[in-house]
Design an enzyme around this catalytic site. Structure first.
Site, PDB file in Angstrom:
ATOM      1  N   THR A 136      -0.154 -37.466  -9.966  1.00 48.89           N
ATOM      2  CA  THR A 136      -1.304 -38.158  -9.378  1.00 48.89           C
ATOM      3  C   THR A 136      -1.230 -39.673  -9.544  1.00 48.89           C
ATOM      4  O   THR A 136      -1.651 -40.426  -8.657  1.00 48.89           O
ATOM      5  CB  THR A 136      -2.601 -37.611 -10.030  1.00 48.89           C
ATOM      6  OG1 THR A 136      -2.733 -36.238  -9.677  1.00 48.89           O
ATOM      7  CG2 THR A 136      -3.834 -38.375  -9.585  1.00 48.89           C
TER       8      THR A 136
ATOM      9  N   SER B 119       3.651 -32.169 -10.970  1.00 52.61           N
ATOM     10  CA  SER B 119       4.278 -31.817 -12.245  1.00 52.61           C
ATOM     11  C   SER B 119       4.518 -30.320 -12.397  1.00 52.61           C
ATOM     12  O   SER B 119       5.286 -29.899 -13.262  1.00 52.61           O
ATOM     13  CB  SER B 119       3.464 -32.349 -13.421  1.00 52.61           C
ATOM     14  OG  SER B 119       2.265 -31.631 -13.569  1.00 52.61           O
TER      15      SER B 119
ATOM     16  N   THR C 206      -0.419 -34.518 -14.518  1.00 52.13           N
ATOM     17  CA  THR C 206      -1.092 -34.089 -15.747  1.00 52.13           C
ATOM     18  C   THR C 206      -1.078 -32.572 -15.953  1.00 52.13           C
ATOM     19  O   THR C 206      -1.317 -32.106 -17.072  1.00 52.13           O
ATOM     20  CB  THR C 206      -2.562 -34.549 -15.738  1.00 52.13           C
ATOM     21  OG1 THR C 206      -3.186 -34.038 -14.563  1.00 52.13           O
ATOM     22  CG2 THR C 206      -2.658 -36.064 -15.772  1.00 52.13           C
ATOM     23  N   ASP C 207      -0.792 -31.820 -14.887  1.00 48.72           N
ATOM     24  CA  ASP C 207      -0.950 -30.360 -14.989  1.00 48.72           C
ATOM     25  C   ASP C 207      -0.084 -29.737 -16.083  1.00 48.72           C
ATOM     26  O   ASP C 207      -0.495 -28.771 -16.732  1.00 48.72           O
ATOM     27  CB  ASP C 207      -0.615 -29.686 -13.649  1.00 48.72           C
ATOM     28  CG  ASP C 207      -1.684 -29.945 -12.601  1.00 48.72           C
ATOM     29  OD1 ASP C 207      -2.776 -30.414 -12.963  1.00 48.72           O
ATOM     30  OD2 ASP C 207      -1.422 -29.674 -11.416  1.00 48.72           O
TER      31      ASP C 207
HETATM   32  N1  GLU Z   1      -2.123 -32.662 -10.461  1.00 43.75           N
HETATM   33  C1  GLU Z   1      -0.810 -32.687  -9.997  1.00 43.75           C
HETATM   34  C2  GLU Z   1       0.232 -32.777 -11.109  1.00 43.75           C
HETATM   35  O1  GLU Z   1       0.006 -32.469 -12.245  1.00 43.75           O
HETATM   36  C3  GLU Z   1      -0.572 -33.807  -9.042  1.00 43.75           C
HETATM   37  C4  GLU Z   1      -0.114 -33.299  -7.751  1.00 43.75           C
HETATM   38  C5  GLU Z   1       0.821 -34.248  -7.036  1.00 43.75           C
HETATM   39  O2  GLU Z   1       1.484 -35.067  -7.682  1.00 43.75           O
HETATM   40  O3  GLU Z   1       0.905 -34.090  -5.800  1.00 43.75           O
HETATM   41  O4  GLU Z   1       1.333 -33.165 -10.857  1.00 43.75           O
END
Ligand code: GLU
EC number: 3.5.1.1
Length: 323
Positions: free
Chosen positions: A11, A50, A82-83
């Site tokens: 993000t 992620s 962050t996931d």
């Molecule tokens: N919340 C997602 C992550 O942890 C972001 C999604 C994205 O980068 O498209 O990566």
């Protein structure tokens, strides 16, 4: 002085549609970075959500980061989504051999939104990465001006900028004004022995099974034919329905099976309850006590240990560090 910055996407880099910021663009958007007294040496590694990161990718980043600190960088920052940050930080913590700070961060609000948190998180992460106070602490997650130890940090909210918390211990420090203030220094733990190879990680399949109400355990059937290890996220203090206890006991005779709690905080118990499917029953059937380690980090640790060829005694000892 320099800090090595590795970007992996997430993000913090999502700039609308499929457009993602490079590391150079990310750093250009951070007021105050120029006054840090350290140059950020950027390496763009991946530009992905992620959820697409792998253990092998993180180990490659650790290798590159090792080269950077050996060449004189005072610390490392990784930006990513962050996931999976609570898992990737723990991967790094298990294999990072240096005293230099290795800091992971990201953002909950992307750069197109009002009040994006990425620039503040990146600046705080860079401050920690070049702070002598943050040495000998392993991998750290710096987010929302808090400093969390990799072994304890959790993503606790789907959207809040205060999503990262350490339910069992609290943050180990804070970034206040331009100062890195460490409140407590947890002793470093033994990491996994050596650096697992990608092929060995692929061959070390570890399932995570969360028990739920009125669970028939059907998914566990045949698991020992396809997996080399299992983490059980049990109810509360480490309980499962009594019908599952012999199933898990039989699996524990064929592979390491680690008992954790699905609650998100606290340790599994050892000797309080005696019913079939209770913690003492399951440990008596050969399950490994996961202690305070949450199910996601337990899965990371078991996979790394299997990939480095560790046996049951070494695996049990590694988890005992989290009791
Ligand atoms: N919340 C997602 C992550 O942890 C972001 C999604 C994205 O980068 O498209 O990566």
């Amino acid at each position: 002085m320099s800090v090595a910055l590795f970007t992996l996407g997430g993000t913090i880099s999502v700039a609308g549609g499929s457009n993602r910021l490079t590391g150079a663009e990310l750093t250009a958007a951070v007021p105050g970075l120029a006054d840090l007294g350290s140059v950020l040496e950027v390496q763009d590694v991946e530009s992905v959500p992620s959820g697409n990161l792998t253990l092998a990718t993180m180990l490659d980043v650790v290798d590159a980061a090792s080269k950077a600190v050996s060449a004189g960088a005072s610390g490392v920052v990784v930006t990513q989504g962050t996931d999976t940050l609570e898992e990737t930080a723990f991967v790094v913590d298990q294999v990072w051999p240096h005293p230099h700070p290795f800091v992971l961060t990201g953002a909950m609000r992307n750069p197109t939104l009002a009040g994006p948190d990425g620039p503040a998180n990146l600046l705080a992460a860079a401050r920690v990465a070049c702070s002598p106070a943050a040495r000998d602490l392993g991998a750290l997650v710096v987010f929302n001006d808090q400093i969390h130890a990799a072994r304890w940090v959790r993503k606790t909210h789907s959207t809040s900028t205060a999503t990262f918390a350490s339910p069992n211990a609290g943050p180990i420090g804070h970034v206040v004004e331009d100062q890195v203030r460490i409140l407590t220094k947890p002793a470093r733990q033994d990491g996994v022995p050596g650096r697992p190879e990608a092929a060995d990680l692929d061959a070390a399949r570890v399932a995570l099974y969360t028990v739920t109400l009125d669970d028939d355990g059907l998914l566990l059937q045949g698991l020992a034919d396809t997996h080399q290890g299992l983490v059980v996220a049990g109810y509360g203090v480490g309980h499962v329905p009594s019908a599952l206890a012999p199933v898990l006991g039989a699996l524990a005779e064929r592979m390491p099976v680690v008992l954790t709690s699905r609650t998100g905080g606290g340790s599994v118990l050892r000797s309080t309850y005696k019913a079939v499917g209770s913690e003492s029953d399951l440990l008596g059937r050969g399950l490994i006590d996961g202690g305070f380690l949450d199910p996601y980090k337990a899965r990371v640790l078991l996979r790394l240990l299997l990939a480095t060829g560790e046996g049951l005694d070494e695996i049990t000892a590694a988890f005992a560090q989290h009791h």
